[in-house]
Motif scaffolding. Structure first.
Motif, PDB file in Angstrom:
ATOM      1  N   ASP A  31       0.831  -1.195   0.000  1.00 58.39           N
ATOM      2  CA  ASP A  31       0.000   0.000   0.000  1.00 58.39           C
ATOM      3  C   ASP A  31       0.872   1.254   0.000  1.00 58.39           C
ATOM      4  OD1 ASP A  31      -2.549   1.324   0.077  1.00 58.39           O
ATOM      5  OD2 ASP A  31      -2.144   1.781   2.195  1.00 58.39           O
TER       6      ASP A  31
ATOM      7  N   MET B 159       0.911   4.036  -2.904  1.00 64.51           N
ATOM      8  CA  MET B 159       0.617   5.425  -2.582  1.00 64.51           C
ATOM      9  C   MET B 159       1.745   6.345  -3.025  1.00 64.51           C
ATOM     10  SD  MET B 159      -1.007   6.583   1.043  1.00 64.51           S
ATOM     11  CE  MET B 159      -0.969   4.911   1.548  1.00 64.51           C
TER      12      MET B 159
ATOM     13  N   SER C  44       1.367   9.258  -5.817  1.00 63.03           N
ATOM     14  CA  SER C  44       1.720  10.610  -5.400  1.00 63.03           C
ATOM     15  C   SER C  44       2.713  11.222  -6.378  1.00 63.03           C
ATOM     16  CB  SER C  44       2.313  10.580  -3.987  1.00 63.03           C
ATOM     17  OG  SER C  44       2.741  11.854  -3.604  1.00 63.03           O
TER      18      SER C  44
ATOM     19  N   LEU D 161       0.129  14.229  -1.642  1.00 67.21           N
ATOM     20  CA  LEU D 161      -1.037  13.381  -1.852  1.00 67.21           C
ATOM     21  C   LEU D 161      -0.852  12.126  -1.020  1.00 67.21           C
ATOM     22  CD1 LEU D 161      -3.609  12.916  -3.601  1.00 67.21           C
ATOM     23  CD2 LEU D 161      -2.136  11.694  -5.192  1.00 67.21           C
ATOM     24  N   GLY D 162      -1.849  11.783  -0.218  1.00 68.47           N
ATOM     25  CA  GLY D 162      -1.721  10.599   0.632  1.00 68.47           C
ATOM     26  C   GLY D 162      -3.037  10.224   1.274  1.00 68.47           C
ATOM     27  N   ARG D 163      -2.925   9.451   2.348  1.00 67.43           N
ATOM     28  CA  ARG D 163      -4.108   8.922   3.026  1.00 67.43           C
ATOM     29  C   ARG D 163      -4.023   9.217   4.513  1.00 67.43           C
ATOM     30  NH1 ARG D 163      -4.264   3.928   0.833  1.00 67.43           N
ATOM     31  NH2 ARG D 163      -5.736   4.678  -0.689  1.00 67.43           N
TER      32      ARG D 163
ATOM     33  N   ASP E 112       1.928   9.441   3.010  1.00 66.26           N
ATOM     34  CA  ASP E 112       1.969   9.436   1.552  1.00 66.26           C
ATOM     35  C   ASP E 112       2.740   8.259   0.969  1.00 66.26           C
ATOM     36  OD1 ASP E 112       4.635  10.107   2.041  1.00 66.26           O
ATOM     37  OD2 ASP E 112       4.675  11.659   0.490  1.00 66.26           O
TER      38      ASP E 112
ATOM     39  N   LYS F 146      -9.375   8.116   4.363  1.00 67.79           N
ATOM     40  CA  LYS F 146      -9.666   9.032   3.256  1.00 67.79           C
ATOM     41  C   LYS F 146      -8.373   9.463   2.579  1.00 67.79           C
ATOM     42  CE  LYS F 146     -14.132   9.592   3.570  1.00 67.79           C
ATOM     43  NZ  LYS F 146     -15.095   9.608   2.518  1.00 67.79           N
ATOM     44  N   LYS F 147      -8.444   9.537   1.257  1.00 63.13           N
ATOM     45  CA  LYS F 147      -7.303   9.988   0.467  1.00 63.13           C
ATOM     46  C   LYS F 147      -7.494  11.477   0.182  1.00 63.13           C
ATOM     47  CE  LYS F 147      -4.710   8.645  -3.625  1.00 63.13           C
ATOM     48  NZ  LYS F 147      -4.702   7.757  -4.787  1.00 63.13           N
TER      49      LYS F 147
ATOM     50  N   LYS G 168      -5.372  15.476  -0.921  1.00 62.98           N
ATOM     51  CA  LYS G 168      -4.219  16.287  -1.299  1.00 62.98           C
ATOM     52  C   LYS G 168      -4.169  17.438  -0.302  1.00 62.98           C
ATOM     53  CE  LYS G 168      -3.114  17.317  -5.617  1.00 62.98           C
ATOM     54  NZ  LYS G 168      -3.112  17.940  -6.950  1.00 62.98           N
TER      55      LYS G 168
ATOM     56  N   SER H 125     -10.060  13.324  -2.133  1.00 59.92           N
ATOM     57  CA  SER H 125      -9.967  12.618  -3.406  1.00 59.92           C
ATOM     58  C   SER H 125     -11.154  11.663  -3.505  1.00 59.92           C
ATOM     59  CB  SER H 125      -8.657  11.854  -3.459  1.00 59.92           C
ATOM     60  OG  SER H 125      -8.568  11.131  -4.654  1.00 59.92           O
TER      61      SER H 125
ATOM     62  N   ALA I 138     -11.148   6.686  -2.366  1.00 57.55           N
ATOM     63  CA  ALA I 138     -10.665   6.461  -0.994  1.00 57.55           C
ATOM     64  C   ALA I 138      -9.955   5.203  -0.973  1.00 57.55           C
ATOM     65  CB  ALA I 138     -11.829   6.428  -0.017  1.00 57.55           C
TER      66      ALA I 138
END
Length: 125
Positions: free
Chosen positions: A24, A28, A32, A52-54, A75, A97-98, A100, A122, A125
């Protein structure tokens, strides 16, 4: 043809035997980088960053005078703490949740932090 099949089985075996969190994180980090966002591991204090990440975790800190929402953002390369001061809850800011984020990177007790970041949720998800 045999080389292509051999490569396929190697990738399949890797996917089946490697740690899910590691896979994962790699996925990611790749998405990104493909989006043009900066990698958290490459950013340093004082820089204006877009990542950009989660969200790994979200915690409300409803102390009477210092209400805030804190989230751990990841990220794929490094974790950054996001802090929204003066908020008790933010719609859509939930673990998994993803998003930016954009803001100035700071340092709190040796950990990367962004206070009151601008964010975009984003769709995937």
């Amino acid at each position: 043809m045999a080389l292509a099949a051999n490569g396929y089985f190697r990738r399949l075996t890797r996917r089946l035997t490697e740690d899910i969190d590691q896979l994962d994180a790699e996925e990611m980090a790749n998405s990104s980088q493909a989006s043009g966002a900066q990698r958290a591991c490459d950013c340093s204090r004082g820089e204006e960053v877009t990542m950009l990440g989660r969200l790994r975790s979200v915690e409300a800190c409803p102390k009477s005078s210092n209400a805030s929402v804190e989230a751990e953002f990841f990220d794929g390369t490094d974790a950054v703490t996001l802090v929204w001061i003066g908020r008790r809850r933010i719609a859509g800011i939930e673990p998994g949740k993803k998003l930016k984020v954009r803001g100035r990177l700071g340092d709190r007790n040796g950990q990367k932090v962004i206070y009151n970041p601008y964010y975009e949720l984003s769709g995937d998800a």
